[in-house]
Design a protein around this motif. Structure first.
Motif, PDB file in Angstrom:
ATOM      1  N   LYS A 149       0.853  -1.184   0.000  1.00  0.00           N
ATOM      2  CA  LYS A 149       0.000   0.000   0.000  1.00  0.00           C
ATOM      3  C   LYS A 149       0.892   1.238   0.000  1.00  0.00           C
ATOM      4  O   LYS A 149       2.038   1.189   0.476  1.00  0.00           O
ATOM      5  CB  LYS A 149      -0.937   0.006   1.205  1.00  0.00           C
ATOM      6  N   PRO A 150       0.395   2.342  -0.528  1.00  0.00           N
ATOM      7  CA  PRO A 150       1.211   3.564  -0.563  1.00  0.00           C
ATOM      8  C   PRO A 150       1.590   4.035   0.831  1.00  0.00           C
ATOM      9  O   PRO A 150       0.830   3.879   1.789  1.00  0.00           O
ATOM     10  CB  PRO A 150       0.300   4.572  -1.270  1.00  0.00           C
ATOM     11  N   LEU A 151       2.760   4.625   0.920  1.00  0.00           N
ATOM     12  CA  LEU A 151       3.265   5.208   2.159  1.00  0.00           C
ATOM     13  C   LEU A 151       3.411   6.709   1.936  1.00  0.00           C
ATOM     14  O   LEU A 151       4.179   7.146   1.080  1.00  0.00           O
ATOM     15  CB  LEU A 151       4.628   4.609   2.519  1.00  0.00           C
ATOM     16  N   GLY A 152       2.688   7.521   2.702  1.00  0.00           N
ATOM     17  CA  GLY A 152       2.786   8.968   2.545  1.00  0.00           C
ATOM     18  C   GLY A 152       2.119   9.437   1.264  1.00  0.00           C
ATOM     19  O   GLY A 152       1.340   8.725   0.628  1.00  0.00           O
ATOM     20  N   ASN A 153       2.436  10.676   0.881  1.00  0.00           N
ATOM     21  CA  ASN A 153       1.879  11.242  -0.341  1.00  0.00           C
ATOM     22  C   ASN A 153       2.413  10.490  -1.552  1.00  0.00           C
ATOM     23  O   ASN A 153       3.576  10.101  -1.594  1.00  0.00           O
ATOM     24  CB  ASN A 153       2.242  12.727  -0.458  1.00  0.00           C
ATOM     25  N   THR A 154       1.589  10.316  -2.538  1.00  0.00           N
ATOM     26  CA  THR A 154       1.988   9.518  -3.690  1.00  0.00           C
ATOM     27  C   THR A 154       3.041  10.200  -4.549  1.00  0.00           C
ATOM     28  O   THR A 154       3.751   9.535  -5.298  1.00  0.00           O
ATOM     29  CB  THR A 154       0.758   9.203  -4.573  1.00  0.00           C
ATOM     30  N   ASP A 155       3.168  11.538  -4.456  1.00  0.00           N
ATOM     31  CA  ASP A 155       4.139  12.222  -5.317  1.00  0.00           C
ATOM     32  C   ASP A 155       5.010  13.218  -4.546  1.00  0.00           C
ATOM     33  O   ASP A 155       5.728  14.007  -5.140  1.00  0.00           O
ATOM     34  CB  ASP A 155       3.434  12.942  -6.465  1.00  0.00           C
ATOM     35  N   GLY A 156       4.980  13.201  -3.217  1.00  0.00           N
ATOM     36  CA  GLY A 156       5.783  14.127  -2.432  1.00  0.00           C
ATOM     37  C   GLY A 156       7.105  13.509  -2.016  1.00  0.00           C
ATOM     38  O   GLY A 156       7.416  12.365  -2.343  1.00  0.00           O
ATOM     39  N   PRO A 157       7.908  14.244  -1.245  1.00  0.00           N
ATOM     40  CA  PRO A 157       9.216  13.740  -0.815  1.00  0.00           C
ATOM     41  C   PRO A 157       9.117  12.530   0.111  1.00  0.00           C
ATOM     42  O   PRO A 157      10.059  11.754   0.210  1.00  0.00           O
ATOM     43  CB  PRO A 157       9.830  14.938  -0.086  1.00  0.00           C
ATOM     44  N   GLY A 158       7.971  12.367   0.757  1.00  0.00           N
ATOM     45  CA  GLY A 158       7.786  11.212   1.622  1.00  0.00           C
ATOM     46  C   GLY A 158       7.117  10.038   0.940  1.00  0.00           C
ATOM     47  O   GLY A 158       6.742   9.060   1.593  1.00  0.00           O
ATOM     48  N   ALA A 159       6.960  10.116  -0.370  1.00  0.00           N
ATOM     49  CA  ALA A 159       6.263   9.064  -1.098  1.00  0.00           C
ATOM     50  C   ALA A 159       7.006   7.748  -0.986  1.00  0.00           C
ATOM     51  O   ALA A 159       8.232   7.703  -0.957  1.00  0.00           O
ATOM     52  CB  ALA A 159       6.110   9.453  -2.566  1.00  0.00           C
ATOM     53  N   GLY A 160       6.248   6.685  -0.936  1.00  0.00           N
ATOM     54  CA  GLY A 160       6.858   5.372  -0.854  1.00  0.00           C
ATOM     55  C   GLY A 160       5.798   4.296  -0.763  1.00  0.00           C
ATOM     56  O   GLY A 160       4.633   4.515  -1.102  1.00  0.00           O
ATOM     57  N   TRP A 161       6.228   3.144  -0.273  1.00  0.00           N
ATOM     58  CA  TRP A 161       5.347   1.993  -0.189  1.00  0.00           C
ATOM     59  C   TRP A 161       5.565   1.252   1.127  1.00  0.00           C
ATOM     60  O   TRP A 161       6.659   1.275   1.697  1.00  0.00           O
ATOM     61  CB  TRP A 161       5.608   1.036  -1.350  1.00  0.00           C
ATOM     62  N   THR A 162       4.527   0.578   1.575  1.00  0.00           N
ATOM     63  CA  THR A 162       4.600  -0.323   2.717  1.00  0.00           C
ATOM     64  C   THR A 162       4.347  -1.742   2.229  1.00  0.00           C
ATOM     65  O   THR A 162       3.307  -2.034   1.629  1.00  0.00           O
ATOM     66  CB  THR A 162       3.561   0.031   3.788  1.00  0.00           C
ATOM     67  N   PHE A 163       5.335  -2.616   2.477  1.00  0.00           N
ATOM     68  CA  PHE A 163       5.177  -4.043   2.207  1.00  0.00           C
ATOM     69  C   PHE A 163       4.876  -4.732   3.532  1.00  0.00           C
ATOM     70  O   PHE A 163       5.571  -4.520   4.526  1.00  0.00           O
ATOM     71  CB  PHE A 163       6.466  -4.612   1.598  1.00  0.00           C
ATOM     72  N   HIS A 164       3.833  -5.541   3.555  1.00  0.00           N
ATOM     73  CA  HIS A 164       3.443  -6.239   4.775  1.00  0.00           C
ATOM     74  C   HIS A 164       3.446  -7.739   4.529  1.00  0.00           C
ATOM     75  O   HIS A 164       2.918  -8.228   3.534  1.00  0.00           O
ATOM     76  CB  HIS A 164       2.051  -5.804   5.241  1.00  0.00           C
ATOM     77  N   HIS A 165       4.081  -8.462   5.456  1.00  0.00           N
ATOM     78  CA  HIS A 165       4.132  -9.920   5.407  1.00  0.00           C
ATOM     79  C   HIS A 165       3.438 -10.459   6.643  1.00  0.00           C
ATOM     80  O   HIS A 165       3.958 -10.346   7.752  1.00  0.00           O
ATOM     81  CB  HIS A 165       5.600 -10.393   5.367  1.00  0.00           C
ATOM     82  N   GLU A 166       2.288 -11.022   6.464  1.00  0.00           N
ATOM     83  CA  GLU A 166       1.490 -11.543   7.578  1.00  0.00           C
ATOM     84  C   GLU A 166       2.254 -12.636   8.304  1.00  0.00           C
ATOM     85  O   GLU A 166       2.721 -13.605   7.716  1.00  0.00           O
ATOM     86  CB  GLU A 166       0.168 -12.107   7.044  1.00  0.00           C
ATOM     87  N   GLY A 167       2.440 -12.472   9.614  1.00  0.00           N
ATOM     88  CA  GLY A 167       3.032 -13.521  10.429  1.00  0.00           C
ATOM     89  C   GLY A 167       4.533 -13.505  10.546  1.00  0.00           C
ATOM     90  O   GLY A 167       5.106 -14.326  11.265  1.00  0.00           O
ATOM     91  N   ALA A 168       5.225 -12.609   9.882  1.00  0.00           N
ATOM     92  CA  ALA A 168       6.679 -12.567   9.949  1.00  0.00           C
ATOM     93  C   ALA A 168       7.136 -11.867  11.232  1.00  0.00           C
ATOM     94  O   ALA A 168       6.406 -11.035  11.789  1.00  0.00           O
ATOM     95  CB  ALA A 168       7.247 -11.826   8.741  1.00  0.00           C
ATOM     96  N   PRO A 169       8.352 -12.177  11.747  1.00  0.00           N
ATOM     97  CA  PRO A 169       8.849 -11.489  12.946  1.00  0.00           C
ATOM     98  C   PRO A 169       8.928  -9.975  12.756  1.00  0.00           C
ATOM     99  O   PRO A 169       8.682  -9.214  13.690  1.00  0.00           O
ATOM    100  CB  PRO A 169      10.243 -12.097  13.140  1.00  0.00           C
ATOM    101  N   PHE A 170       9.310  -9.550  11.557  1.00  0.00           N
ATOM    102  CA  PHE A 170       9.295  -8.128  11.188  1.00  0.00           C
ATOM    103  C   PHE A 170       8.291  -7.981  10.048  1.00  0.00           C
ATOM    104  O   PHE A 170       8.647  -8.085   8.878  1.00  0.00           O
ATOM    105  CB  PHE A 170      10.687  -7.662  10.766  1.00  0.00           C
ATOM    106  N   PRO A 171       7.018  -7.745  10.379  1.00  0.00           N
ATOM    107  CA  PRO A 171       5.965  -7.837   9.364  1.00  0.00           C
ATOM    108  C   PRO A 171       5.894  -6.676   8.386  1.00  0.00           C
ATOM    109  O   PRO A 171       5.202  -6.769   7.374  1.00  0.00           O
ATOM    110  CB  PRO A 171       4.683  -7.910  10.199  1.00  0.00           C
ATOM    111  N   VAL A 172       6.598  -5.578   8.677  1.00  0.00           N
ATOM    112  CA  VAL A 172       6.485  -4.380   7.841  1.00  0.00           C
ATOM    113  C   VAL A 172       7.850  -3.987   7.300  1.00  0.00           C
ATOM    114  O   VAL A 172       8.856  -4.018   8.014  1.00  0.00           O
ATOM    115  CB  VAL A 172       5.884  -3.204   8.637  1.00  0.00           C
TER     116      VAL A 172
END
Length: 282
Positions: A149-172
């Motif tokens: 899912k998108p992280l922050g503004n889609t076109d600003g300096p904070g733009a990015g993405w969040t990858f999530h793995h259900e059940g992992a020790p580090f899920p994000v």
């Protein structure tokens, strides 16, 4: 034409003819890499952390070694570039907090554009996807469940993405959309490789992903995790079993480890295991 060191790298991951850039080719390379090259910190545990120059990482992986994200994704990005893929490196960060929105800088991840589409590509998480994911918001199933899912503004300096793995020790794992260069990871690599509080300094770890699940070796404890949540866990009984597991289960060549190296590594692993046992509630 594929040069010698990249031919050796491709041989390591079991690819003889990568072909021209294509979605099918990218998926095949990704699957082959995560199945054959382990996430591991052997050299950090031995006090000789390798640098993160992508060409150096290519040579190390071609010779049978593994590494962590800066080595694995660094080398894979260099291989993809050599094969003609449009690759972008990104600053990322892994998080235990499912709601985290920051980007710590302790992870290097990739996106690849091929055949007019962008893909999230990451062979450096150890327990990450078996294949690339379309860089589009949504949920994805590869045995294990993932989402983007998108992280922050889609076109600003904070733009990015969040990858999530259900059940992992580090899920994000959050990452910025802006392109990165390897120099952006130098300080964090130094910290992860040498700081006493770094998890890579504190304990030995090795992971490998395949079609049926994830193998994880944390010190002397070997765990096999299946997509349905099933777990098979056992404690390795001896140094001989430990090093045999590194070679057979994880595909890590051991020819660079002298008898003194093996003794030193096993002592660290044993001491950490005993400390862990002592810290558990009675």
């Amino acid at each position: 034409m594929i040069s010698g060191i990249y031919t050796d790298y491709l041989r390591r991951i079991g690819i003889t003819d990568p072909g021209s850039p294509s979605v099918e080719g990218l998926f095949a390379l990704h699957r082959a890499h995560v199945e054959r090259v382990p996430f591991e910190n052997t050299d950090i545990q031995l006090g000789r952390p390798p640098g993160i120059d992508p060409e150096l990482s290519v040579r190390r992986l071609a010779a049978g070694r593994g590494g962590y994200c800066f080595h694995l994704n660094g080398a894979f990005s260099a291989l993809l570039e050599h094969l003609g893929y449009d690759v972008t490196r990104h600053v990322g960060g892994v998080c235990e907090d499912r709601d985290a929105r920051d980007v710590s800088g302790d992870h290097l991840t990739l996106t690849v554009r091929v055949d007019g589409r962008a893909y999230f590509v990451d062979v450096g998480l150890g327990d990450g996807p078996h294949e690339p994911l379309p860089l589009l918001e949504g949920g994805y199933e590869q045995g294990f469940r993932y989402s983007l899912k998108p992280l922050g503004n889609t076109d600003g300096p904070g733009a990015g993405w969040t990858f999530h793995h259900e059940g992992a020790p580090f899920p994000v794992m959050n990452f910025r959309s802006a392109p990165a260069v390897m120099a952006d990871f130098a300080d964090e690599h130094a910290r992860l490789s040498t700081a006493p509080d770094s998890p890579f300094q504190q304990s030995f770890v090795m992971l490998r992903r395949d079609t049926g699940g994830i193998h994880r070796l944390h010190g002397r404890v070997l765990v096999r995790t299946a997509p349905d949540g099933g777990r098979d866990k056992r404690v390795l009984a001896s140094a001989e079993e430990f090093f045999a597991t590194m070679a057979t289960v994880f595909g890590r060549e051991l020819d660079d480890l002298t008898p003194a190296d093996r003794a030193a590594l096993w002592t660290r692993v044993e001491n950490a295991h005993e400390a862990w046992l002592a810290s558990r509630p009675a």
